[in-house]
Design a protein around this motif. Structure first.
Motif, short mmCIF file in Angstrom:
data_model
loop_
_atom_site.label_atom_id
_atom_site.label_comp_id
_atom_site.label_asym_id
_atom_site.label_seq_id
_atom_site.Cartn_x
_atom_site.Cartn_y
_atom_site.Cartn_z
N CYS A 1 43.38 -48.56 53.36
CA CYS A 1 42.25 -49.19 52.68
C CYS A 1 42.04 -50.60 53.21
CB CYS A 1 42.47 -49.23 51.17
SG CYS A 1 43.14 -47.71 50.45
N THR B 1 24.27 -52.80 51.70
CA THR B 1 25.54 -52.26 52.20
C THR B 1 26.53 -53.38 52.49
OG1 THR B 1 26.57 -50.99 53.99
CG2 THR B 1 24.58 -52.22 54.57
N LYS B 2 27.80 -53.06 52.31
CA LYS B 2 28.87 -54.01 52.63
C LYS B 2 29.46 -53.69 54.01
CE LYS B 2 29.59 -56.27 48.54
NZ LYS B 2 30.39 -56.09 47.33
N CYS C 1 41.27 -51.04 57.09
CA CYS C 1 39.88 -50.84 57.51
C CYS C 1 38.95 -51.90 56.90
CB CYS C 1 39.40 -49.44 57.15
SG CYS C 1 37.74 -49.07 57.76
N HIS C 2 39.12 -52.17 55.62
CA HIS C 2 38.23 -53.13 54.95
C HIS C 2 38.28 -54.51 55.59
CE1 HIS C 2 38.08 -50.77 50.86
NE2 HIS C 2 37.51 -50.13 51.85
N ARG D 1 27.73 -42.68 51.23
CA ARG D 1 29.08 -43.13 51.63
C ARG D 1 29.71 -44.01 50.56
NH1 ARG D 1 26.20 -46.38 56.50
NH2 ARG D 1 26.11 -48.44 55.56
N GLN D 2 28.89 -44.82 49.86
CA GLN D 2 29.44 -45.65 48.78
C GLN D 2 29.94 -44.76 47.63
OE1 GLN D 2 26.15 -48.33 47.99
NE2 GLN D 2 26.89 -49.83 49.49
C1 HEC Z 1 37.78 -46.33 57.93
C2 HEC Z 1 37.42 -47.43 57.09
C3 HEC Z 1 37.70 -47.41 55.62
C4 HEC Z 1 38.81 -46.93 54.97
C5 HEC Z 1 40.07 -46.31 55.57
C6 HEC Z 1 38.59 -47.17 53.56
N1 HEC Z 1 37.37 -47.75 53.36
FE1 HEC Z 1 36.58 -48.29 51.59
N2 HEC Z 1 34.85 -48.81 52.53
C7 HEC Z 1 34.66 -48.89 53.88
C8 HEC Z 1 33.34 -49.41 54.17
C9 HEC Z 1 32.76 -49.67 55.55
C10 HEC Z 1 32.72 -49.64 52.93
C11 HEC Z 1 31.30 -50.20 52.69
C12 HEC Z 1 30.30 -49.05 52.58
C13 HEC Z 1 28.88 -49.54 52.36
O1 HEC Z 1 28.68 -50.46 51.53
O2 HEC Z 1 27.97 -49.03 53.04
C14 HEC Z 1 33.70 -49.26 51.91
C15 HEC Z 1 33.48 -49.32 50.55
C16 HEC Z 1 34.43 -49.10 49.58
C17 HEC Z 1 34.20 -49.27 48.16
C18 HEC Z 1 32.91 -49.72 47.50
C19 HEC Z 1 32.05 -48.48 47.18
C20 HEC Z 1 30.75 -48.85 46.47
O3 HEC Z 1 30.52 -48.36 45.36
O4 HEC Z 1 29.96 -49.62 47.05
C21 HEC Z 1 35.39 -48.95 47.54
C22 HEC Z 1 35.67 -48.98 46.04
C23 HEC Z 1 36.33 -48.58 48.57
N3 HEC Z 1 35.72 -48.68 49.81
C24 HEC Z 1 37.64 -48.20 48.34
C25 HEC Z 1 38.50 -47.74 49.30
C26 HEC Z 1 39.86 -47.30 49.03
C27 HEC Z 1 40.54 -47.32 47.68
C28 HEC Z 1 40.39 -46.90 50.23
C29 HEC Z 1 41.77 -46.36 50.52
C30 HEC Z 1 42.28 -45.31 49.67
C31 HEC Z 1 39.35 -47.11 51.24
N4 HEC Z 1 38.24 -47.62 50.64
C32 HEC Z 1 39.51 -46.82 52.58
C33 HEC Z 1 35.57 -48.52 54.84
C34 HEC Z 1 36.80 -47.93 54.60
#
Ligand code: HEC
Length: 149
Positions: free
Chosen positions: A139, A89-90, A142-143, A32-33
């Motif tokens: 982004c 994981t974050k 959700c974050h 997922r990352q």
């Molecule tokens: C539905 C929720 C959700 C959405 C929408 C979302 N993210 Fe995230 N994102 C997460 C989660 C939860 C993690 C942490 C995953 C983990 O560490 O297991 C993450 C991790 C990341 C990371 C770190 C990846 C890594 O290498 O560890 C990046 C960069 C990121 N997201 C970018 C984005 C961007 C840019 C968008 C929008 C275009 C986006 N995300 C939309 C939930 C989301």
């Protein structure tokens, strides 16, 4: 027991860990990352075009929007992997304690990115930029609730 989860219009039958393509929780976390990392790279290039840091290229933009749209389908099942709430994981525990809320955010992201892919393929720059603005909100939305900083 069979639990059915709807993710982005795709019906996934989440039965046990054996229905997963992952062997260990770390594999699901890495997967997922990786998907989010590819989403961010493609999205960042689109953002550069929208902000004028790069020349506008409708065909390139449209291709990236399609990539991101497809990538949004991937992280979902990796969060279903048992034990993937722990480790490198974050992901915040709220993902699992508020699964419906998290799924709704993921669904919205998929919907908005699919729309961006569709609109950008139609070739209108102004409409594309507008759809990008809508998709970009996902982004942070959700974050702020589900990802550690
Ligand atoms: C539905 C929720 C959700 C959405 C929408 C979302 N993210 Fe995230 N994102 C997460 C989660 C939860 C993690 C942490 C995953 C983990 O560490 O297991 C993450 C991790 C990341 C990371 C770190 C990846 C890594 O290498 O560890 C990046 C960069 C990121 N997201 C970018 C984005 C961007 C840019 C968008 C929008 C275009 C986006 N995300 C939309 C939930 C989301």
């Amino acid at each position: 027991m069979m639990k059915k989860v709807i993710l982005g219009g795709v019906l996934l039958a989440a039965t046990s860990a054996s229905a997963m393509p992952f062997e260990k929780p770390e594999d699901a976390i890495h997967y997922r990352q990786s998907a989010f990392s590819m989403i961010a790279t493609n999205f960042g290039d689109m953002a550069d075009m929208v902000k004028g840091r790069k020349d506008w290229d409708q065909a390139k933009f449209s291709q990236r929007a399609l990539f991101v749209s497809q990538l949004t389908m991937m992280p979902g099942e990796a969060f279903e992997m048992k034990g993937s709430d722990k480790g490198e994981t974050k992901a915040r525990p709220e993902i699992w304690s508020d699964w419906d809320g998290f799924s709704a955010k993921l669904n919205q992201f998929q919907t908005d990115m699919a729309n961006l892919a569709k609109v950008s393929a139609e070739g209108d720059q102004r409409a594309t930029m507008k759809a990008f603005g809508v998709a970009a909100k996902n982004c942070k939305s959700c974050h702020s609730d589900y990802k550690h900083r």
